[in-house]
Enzyme design. Structure first.
Site, mmCIF file in Angstrom:
data_model
loop_
_atom_site.group_PDB
_atom_site.id
_atom_site.type_symbol
_atom_site.label_atom_id
_atom_site.label_comp_id
_atom_site.label_asym_id
_atom_site.label_seq_id
_atom_site.Cartn_x
_atom_site.Cartn_y
_atom_site.Cartn_z
ATOM 1 N N ASP A 344 -22.407 -14.311 -8.972
ATOM 2 C CA ASP A 344 -22.632 -12.882 -8.791
ATOM 3 C C ASP A 344 -22.062 -12.150 -10.007
ATOM 4 O O ASP A 344 -21.451 -12.754 -10.894
ATOM 5 C CB ASP A 344 -21.976 -12.403 -7.490
ATOM 6 C CG ASP A 344 -22.687 -11.204 -6.882
ATOM 7 O OD1 ASP A 344 -23.327 -10.434 -7.641
ATOM 8 O OD2 ASP A 344 -22.606 -11.007 -5.658
ATOM 9 N N GLU A 540 -21.769 -2.021 -1.803
ATOM 10 C CA GLU A 540 -20.612 -2.918 -1.716
ATOM 11 C C GLU A 540 -19.322 -2.236 -2.150
ATOM 12 O O GLU A 540 -19.287 -1.479 -3.104
ATOM 13 C CB GLU A 540 -20.862 -4.166 -2.551
ATOM 14 C CG GLU A 540 -21.210 -3.882 -3.997
ATOM 15 C CD GLU A 540 -21.603 -5.141 -4.751
ATOM 16 O OE1 GLU A 540 -20.799 -6.077 -4.782
ATOM 17 O OE2 GLU A 540 -22.713 -5.177 -5.292
#
Length: 874
Positions: A344, A540
């Site tokens: 990620d 997020e």
């Protein structure tokens, strides 16, 4: 949740049959055979949501429907053998489009690029299809001009449609799709998304998210289909089929099963936090979505930011980006995954001992493609040196490149045409899927309350529409829409969409619809009030609630104020609640005659209206049912079947049909005054008091002050503000965009501070708990003048410490954590019963630093690295 209660919860779930069934059987004289999972049973031609799932005793081998061919493997081996080390590492490197030119793709033999949320060709938010396609062609042409001629692939966060692209239809977020309980719908939505991606020239979707969210405080809850892994497994299969197609040999748009593994199970719902699951829980709860996606042939898996640690169970993997057990041994070994594993965003930098540009641990753990958005040149140089120095084996590099080429071959890229010559390329019409999106919205709506058959409204009704979300495409579409957090958007950014207000005007006629966002219109004379309220966009980290209450009225008090203006006046109130998670909404429910959980419906607000108004849509009306438990108390989380004291207001599976008649009486409205932290007051604080965590943590807000405006200028939604003597812009400290890069120019005084504009709070409990003011900081330029950190009890009541030596003593350009005992401020005269500014940095000289993760932490003053009050005088 404690380790004991989490284990008890799983045991209860198993006993209840949610995951019921037996493990693979074995004779007494043999080892238990490894479970094997293949394609699912079907219903209506799509994966079936099973009533129970077998309890697995071990990680299963997953048989992929996409087959490997020996001739392909021989071809790939020859290509790998012909490549230099630099070319191999180039294939493993994934920069962000804003940080790499097409010519650099050619020069470094780059294997893939990505665009982050809020990144567009030419930095143009309204970039047309042709601009996306032109850049895709430029990267492709550059890669084909390299010595190896291996084409580059482009990944994009197409998580609810091709949501980063102007003009694209945006589907409901996953939490809404989960409420539909319709795997066939999931396949259709992802097939349409694949067409949208082909239109703009990408090859790779960073979707689907297969998290099983177990704590609704997590800011990514809406990215999970359900707290029920049975749904996630069936949906993971169909989402992958939708993106990649039905072929067993060649796949279409590459799907990404993410985030491996356990991102939905972190303690406290903390993004990128620690998942304390046992192995059995990881296998039987958090693994289920991956079994579905890998069986469907998913070719890529993205590693999760979270850690996996459980001291009682002997698990200490730490950050999964560095976990050889999770990536190599479990995913590639036990489960048999033969595609590529991608990290990620700067995820390798969170591994102990690593930076964003250097992490042999992550490569050795089994990561094949490293998402290193900006520091990619340094990463390439470091990785080459680490191979040459023996820190990374060449065999590991060869394995990574083999997997990358295998995926490129299966997806047709290795031998394919440039993006502009592919099916749907440049077709602006392919971006639109309004009919399907509207169907998805209808199927995702959950009717929670419908007293006295308030719904559906008669098509001749005259309605008063109120609420901040009635005419807001930004609120309706949520995070990961055009921008990363989904903020900064206007209705004009969605030329092909419709708000709920627009849908009501279409259904009832403009003359029969009056809109007052704040509810300052007398509802008398109207047949109904439609209030569209709820959460505002987040993604997020920013969306984490932390220790704050789940109470919607505390998070969004203006919504309740609007309902108070229109309810109890004799006109029925219909509330449409737009949110990315279940919240404690007892007050809002009590003020509503009908209440619809609309989730985050995307660009087709008219789909909400189709069910509100009689005759707008034919039978069957409301069919959506909850795929998450709905809380009846403000601090009721985690809230999952099997957890001790499980007592939701509405259980998963609840949802009224249009013709249902069930009056819901008045609900209890009591809630804790100060949230769920247990801190504050005169006792002993037990939880962190978060002040700034990627964004301001309510009630605190970020300000700068200087002679330009000592009253304070609040940082804007872009986290920027500027005075003559001080400026602030976003910065990366721990993760993307989590810090405030503050520059004092040296031309005069200036201060950065976090303040509660409403006034002071009693924080005596923190000094009693031997707390420290803790913050992460990167010093870019050491202070040239005396610099203080202070806390205020409503100015001129304040106390300060001299932090000049603290900042000058920190290494430049590297993140450090500073801990200042709260007792130092008390000794300086701070009135802890009335603290309104718990963090302030002031200087009159040149200084530049990035601040992040600011909080008061109990017991931190006793840490060995905490400063002493004596060090902070002068």
């Amino acid at each position: 949740m404690s380790r004991r209660s989490l284990s008890a919860a799983l045991a209860a779930v198993l006993a209840a049959g949610l995951l019921g069934g037996g493990a693979a059987s074995a004779s007494p004289d043999s080892k238990p055979r490894q479970p094997v999972i293949g394609e699912p049973r079907t219903e209506h031609g799509c994966a079936r949501i099973e009533k129970t799932l077998p309890t697995l005793s071990d990680w299963p081998r997953v048989d992929s429907r996409v087959e490997s061919r020996p001739s392909d493997e021989r071809r790939i081996k020859k290509i790998v053998e012909s490549m230099t080390l630099a070319e191999k590492v180039g294939q493993m490197t994934q920069p962000e489009i804003a940080a790499i030119t097409p010519d650099e793709v050619r020069e470094y033999g780059i294997g893939s690029v990505l665009n982050g949320g809020g990144s567009w060709p030419n930095r143009d938010k309204h970039a047309p299809v042709d601009a996306w396609l032109s850049l895709a062609d430029a990267y492709w042409d550059a890669s084909k001009a390299s010595r190896t001629k291996v084409p580059v692939i482009w990944g994009i966060d197409a998580v609810h449609g091709n949501n980063n692209v102007y003009g694209a239809t945006v589907f409901p977020h996953n939490i809404g799709l989960g409420a539909a309980h319709d795997p066939c719908l999931i396949r259709d939505v992802h097939e349409a998304t694949a067409e949208q991606i082909r239109a703009t020239g990408q090859d790779w979707a960073f979707a689907p998210t297969l998290a099983v969210p177990l704590d609704d405080r997590w800011g990514r809850t809406y990215e999970g289909y359900s707290e029920d892994p049975r749904i996630t497994r069936a949906y993971g299969y169909e989402a992958t089929i939708g993106l990649q197609g039905r072929s067993r040999r060649d796949v279409g748009v590459l799907a990404t099963a993410k985030h491996f593994i356990g991102d939905g199970g972190t303690t406290g719902g903390k993004d990128q936090g620690v998942n304390p699951a046992t192995v059995a829980e990881m296998i039987n709860v958090h693994g289920q979505g991956y079994y579905g996606a890998l069986a469907a042939g998913a070719q890529t898996v993205m590693v999760s930011f979270n850690s996996w640690d459980n001291e009682e169970a002997g698990i200490a993997e730490g950050k999964l980006h560095g976990s050889k057990l999770a990536v190599n041994d479990i995913l590639k070994g036990k489960m048999g995954f033969d595609g590529l594993v991608v990290s990620d965003w700067n995820g390798i930098g969170q591994v102990a001992g690593c930076t964003n540009a250097s992490c042999p641990q992550a490569v050795n753990a089994g990561i094949d493609v490293v998402m290193v958005p900006n520091d990619w040149k340094a990463f390439i140089a470091n990785t080459i040196a680490q191979v040459e120095g023996g820190q990374i084996a060449m065999s590991r590099i060869d394995d990574a490149v083999t997997r990358i080429l295998r995926v490129k071959l299966r997806s047709g890229v290795l031998d394919g045409k440039k993006p502009s010559e592919r099916r749907h390329a440049g077709d602006a019409g392919a971006l639109e899927a309004r009919k399907l999106a509207r169907e998805a919205v209808r199927k995702s709506q959950v009717l929670l309350k419908n007293n006295n058959r308030t719904l559906p409204l008669d098509r001749r009704s005259k309605v008063l529409v109120v609420g901040k979300s009635a005419d807001s495409m930004q609120n309706q579409t949520g995070g990961w829409t055009l921008t990363w957090q989904g903020t900064g958007n206007t209705n004009a950014d969605f030329p092909n969409g419709q708000t709920v207000l627009g849908g009501l005007k279409e259904a009832l006629g403009e003359a029969n619809v009056v809109f007052s966002e704040t509810g300052d219109v007398d509802p008398a004379g109207f047949d109904a009030v439609v209030a569209v309220i709820g959460e505002t966009p987040y993604a997020e980290g920013v969306g984490d609630i932390g220790k704050r209450t789940l109470e919607a009225a505390k998070l969004y008090p203006n919504d309740l104020a609007v309902l108070d203006k229109v309810s109890g006046k004799g006109t029925p109130v219909v509330t449409v609640y737009v949110s990315g998670r279940p919240l404690y909404v007892n007050k809002e429910l009590n003020r509503s005659d009908a209440f619809v959980a609309a989730w985050l419906p995307g660009t087709e607000g008219g789909g909400v209206v189709d069910l509100l108004v009689r005759g707008r849509h034919t039978y069957p009306g409301y069919t959506g049912t909850l795929s998450y438990s709905w809380p009846k108390a403000a601090c009721q989380t985690p809230l999952n079947p099997g957890v001790e004291g499980y007592d939701p207001l509405f259980k998963p599976g609840y949802g009224l049909r249009t013709w249902s008649f069930r009056n819901i009486g008045r609900l209890d409205e009591t809630s804790p005054e100060f949230g769920c932290s247990g801190g504050g007051g005169g006792g002993v604080a037990t939880e962190d008091l978060e002040l700034f965590n990627r964004v301001d943590v309510a009630p605190y807000k970020s300000f700068i002050g200087s002679p330009d405006n000592w009253s304070g200028t609040e940082l804007g939604p872009d986290a920027e503000a500027a005075h003559t003597n001080i400026t602030v812009v976003p910065a990366d400290v721990n993760v993307q965009g989590d810090g405030l890069r503050t520059t004092w120019t040296g031309t005069g005084a200036g201060q950065l501070y976090l303040q509660d504009p409403a006034g002071g709070s009693d924080l005596r409990g923190y000094v009693n708990a031997r707390a420290a003011l803790v913050f992460d900081v990167v010093v870019h330029q050491a202070p040239a003048a005396r610099t203080v950190v202070s806390t205020h009890c409503t100015y001129p009541c304040f106390a300060e410490v001299n932090a000049t030596n603290v900042f000058t003593g920190l290494p430049a350009g590297v993140k450090s954590t500073v801990k200042i005992p709260v007792a130092c401020f008390e000794q300086g005269g701070l009135d802890l019963e009335n603290v309104n500014t718990p963090f302030l940095v002031y200087t009159e000289g040149a200084f530049q630093a990035s601040f992040a993760n600011v909080r008061w932490v109990p017991e931190a003053a006793t840490d060995p690295d905490a400063k002493t009050c004596a060090e902070l005088t002068g």
